[in-house]
Design an enzyme around this catalytic site. Structure first.
Site, PDB file in Angstrom:
ATOM      1  N   HIS A 190      -3.723  -1.519   3.513  1.00 29.23           N
ATOM      2  CA  HIS A 190      -2.272  -1.364   3.499  1.00 29.23           C
ATOM      3  C   HIS A 190      -1.998   0.061   3.037  1.00 29.23           C
ATOM      4  O   HIS A 190      -2.362   0.444   1.917  1.00 29.23           O
ATOM      5  CB  HIS A 190      -1.638  -2.399   2.567  1.00 29.23           C
ATOM      6  CG  HIS A 190      -1.691  -3.794   3.132  1.00 29.23           C
ATOM      7  ND1 HIS A 190      -1.927  -4.908   2.375  1.00 29.23           N
ATOM      8  CD2 HIS A 190      -1.551  -4.206   4.425  1.00 29.23           C
ATOM      9  CE1 HIS A 190      -1.906  -5.974   3.181  1.00 29.23           C
ATOM     10  NE2 HIS A 190      -1.692  -5.575   4.418  1.00 29.23           N
ATOM     11  N   GLU A 199      -0.671   0.927  -0.427  1.00 30.86           N
ATOM     12  CA  GLU A 199      -1.357   0.390  -1.614  1.00 30.86           C
ATOM     13  C   GLU A 199      -2.519   1.339  -1.897  1.00 30.86           C
ATOM     14  O   GLU A 199      -3.574   1.262  -1.275  1.00 30.86           O
ATOM     15  CB  GLU A 199      -1.804  -1.050  -1.346  1.00 30.86           C
ATOM     16  CG  GLU A 199      -0.594  -1.954  -1.115  1.00 30.86           C
ATOM     17  CD  GLU A 199      -0.925  -3.353  -0.624  1.00 30.86           C
ATOM     18  OE1 GLU A 199      -2.096  -3.762  -0.672  1.00 30.86           O
ATOM     19  OE2 GLU A 199       0.011  -4.030  -0.166  1.00 30.86           O
ATOM     20  N   HIS A 224      -6.414  -3.957  -2.877  1.00 27.26           N
ATOM     21  CA  HIS A 224      -4.986  -3.874  -2.561  1.00 27.26           C
ATOM     22  C   HIS A 224      -4.199  -3.516  -3.819  1.00 27.26           C
ATOM     23  O   HIS A 224      -4.772  -3.246  -4.870  1.00 27.26           O
ATOM     24  CB  HIS A 224      -4.499  -5.219  -2.022  1.00 27.26           C
ATOM     25  CG  HIS A 224      -5.059  -5.546  -0.677  1.00 27.26           C
ATOM     26  ND1 HIS A 224      -4.306  -5.531   0.468  1.00 27.26           N
ATOM     27  CD2 HIS A 224      -6.316  -5.893  -0.291  1.00 27.26           C
ATOM     28  CE1 HIS A 224      -5.071  -5.852   1.505  1.00 27.26           C
ATOM     29  NE2 HIS A 224      -6.301  -6.076   1.067  1.00 27.26           N
ATOM     30  N   GLU A 271      -6.619  -7.074  -6.323  1.00 26.12           N
ATOM     31  CA  GLU A 271      -5.330  -6.378  -6.435  1.00 26.12           C
ATOM     32  C   GLU A 271      -5.391  -5.528  -7.699  1.00 26.12           C
ATOM     33  O   GLU A 271      -5.675  -6.037  -8.784  1.00 26.12           O
ATOM     34  CB  GLU A 271      -4.182  -7.390  -6.535  1.00 26.12           C
ATOM     35  CG  GLU A 271      -4.098  -8.366  -5.381  1.00 26.12           C
ATOM     36  CD  GLU A 271      -3.274  -7.859  -4.206  1.00 26.12           C
ATOM     37  OE1 GLU A 271      -2.604  -6.805  -4.372  1.00 26.12           O
ATOM     38  OE2 GLU A 271      -3.315  -8.502  -3.143  1.00 26.12           O
TER      39      GLU A 271
HETATM   40 ZN   LIG Z   1      -2.272  -5.337   0.492  1.00 25.82          ZN
END
Ligand SMILES: [Zn+2]
Length: 442
Positions: free
Chosen positions: A158, A161, A257, A336
């Site tokens: 992404h 990110e 992420h 994350e």
């Molecule tokens: Zn992501």
């Protein structure tokens, strides 16, 4: 008439294929009701939800719903600059732009590789939509030795990110520095495995300051999916990562992420109830260890000390995690790294410090388990066998090699080897791979 009809048909198919996403704020009560197919951006608020809908769905919303739906500017949202209630955007402080952009990232990787060509091999997995190279490095003293297990780390799929992108660059530098300093753990990782690191799977998205790629397609919804089937519109970045898995067969992989701080376990598309992922014992141990080493993650009590199963959090279809496991036999999970997707660069050192040891442990786990050389009774290389451990619910075939790396927890394993209609059972103590194989005769 026919020609015009064909033209209109092909134009509408193209429009469908390139349908893009809109970032919106809606009342939470709309999710799944007035606004269907809403991809939440894991944002916690009493009244509002923030997330993505397709432009097509957005345009279909009735006007009374549209009036309560606000479109957000994605980059300001990613940088955490919005006041969610008034929708005013704070002025950006200095520091957000102190990242390696594509040119700087390329130069840094080329410099590291040229100065350390004995252990760093810089390669491209292909090109992005806009023609940027999808750089990755192999950290190994023998990057082409297919008998060494591969662990893969992929970041920034992404585009907005961003912490993972810098974490990967810093990890590459750290591994090189530790190797030069003679650190025993690093020597073992570099000499006995191959570490594949791709700092940015979506360089166009980063340069554009947005989640999707240059076609505004979300790459983590773009893989073949076990339930939905083949990807309808596979992007060059996705196909490059698919090819990379076919080339290297990573035993273990993580993708990084931002937007929360947690460790997200398979599956993303389906529930673990009633059947958990076959290698849950192994990957769950990694998750709890990772979270215990990252104090921000460990304190995230939205989940079990920062650890969640993907589906229980929110469902993802066409994601890299499920694809890697089901289509590439690679145990895979998602990390994350930061509550703000695009954190101010001044926060990057502390994010690095919270993840350095945790990532190192993952690289060691990519070496941990059973390392078996399977031979026939007469001592020849065995073929055509399948192997299973007590940790795992899956049989794996030999894939053309009689040298087997099977990742496990640190518990004693009962190993079953199925060959010629018979099953051989033996107990083996797992260990970190140091180049030595345990010989087993069928
Ligand atoms: Zn992501």
């Amino acid at each position: 008439m026919k020609l015009i009809f064909l033209f209109v048909l092909s134009f509408s198919l193209l429009a469908q294929a390139e349908d893009t996403e809109v970032l919106i704020r809606i009342p939470k009560s709309f999710v799944g009701n007035e606004v269907k197919h809403f991809i939440s951006d894991h944002f916690s608020h009493d009244y509002y939800a923030v997330g993505y809908v397709s432009k097509h769905d957005f345009n279909q919303l009735p006007s009374n719903v549209q009036s309560q739906v606000q479109v957000l500017e994605p980059l300001s949202w990613a940088k955490g600059l919005y006041d969610i209630e008034s929708l005013s955007i704070r002025a950006e402080e200095k520091g957000f732009d102190s990242y390696h952009n594509y040119v700087a990232l390329t130069a840094l990787l080329q410099k590291i590789a040229s100065e350390n060509s004995d252990i760093v091999s810089l390669q491209s997995a292909g090109q992005s939509v806009k023609g940027r190279e999808l750089w990755y490095v192999i950290l190994s003293n023998t990057p082409n030795d297919t008998n060494k297990p591969v662990t893969s780390l992929i970041a920034n799929m992404h585009g907005d990110e961003t912490a993972g992108r810098e974490l990967m660059l810093s990890m590459i530098e750290k591994v090189v520095d530790s190797y030069r300093a003679g650190d025993a753990r690093t020597l073992n990782i570099v000499n006995n495995s191959r570490v594949l690191i791709m700092p940015s799977m979506n360089p166009d998205g980063f340069e554009l300051g947005r989640r999707g790629n240059a076609n505004n397609v979300d790459l983590n919804r773009n893989f073949d999916d076990p339930i939905n089937g083949a990807s309808r519109n596979p992007q060059p970045e996705t196909l490059a990562v698919v090819a990379l898995h076919k080339k290297y067969h990573p035993n273990l992989g993580l993708n990084f992420h931002g937007g929360s701080v947690c460790f997200n376990l398979p599956w993303d598309h389906k529930s673990n109830n009633p059947i958990t992922f076959a290698d849950d014992a192994f990957i769950h141990d990694i998750a709890t260890e990772y979270a215990s080493l990252n104090s921000t993650m460990y304190r995230n009590n939205e989940f079990d000390h920062g650890v969640t199963y993907g589906y229980e959090w929110y469902q993802v279809t066409g994601g890299l995690q499920d694809w890697s496991i089901l289509y590439a036999d690679s145990i895979h999970a998602t990390v994350e790294l930061s509550y703000t997707k695009w954190p101010n660069a001044r926060d990057l050192p502390s994010i690095y410090n919270e993840n350095e040891e945790a990532v190192f442990r993952v690289l060691e786990k990519g070496l941990f388990g059973l390392h078996l050389e399977i031979l026939t009774q007469s001592g020849a290389q065995a073929t055509g066998f399948e192997i299973k451990t007590s940790d795992s619910n899956r049989w794996l075939s030999d894939k053309g090699s009689n040298f087997i790396h099977r990742l496990t927890t640190d518990r004693m394993q009962e190993v079953q080897i199925k060959a010629n209609g018979k099953i051989l059972k033996i107990n083996v103590d797992p260990s970190i791979f140091d180049g030595q194989y345990t010989q087993i005769r069928l």
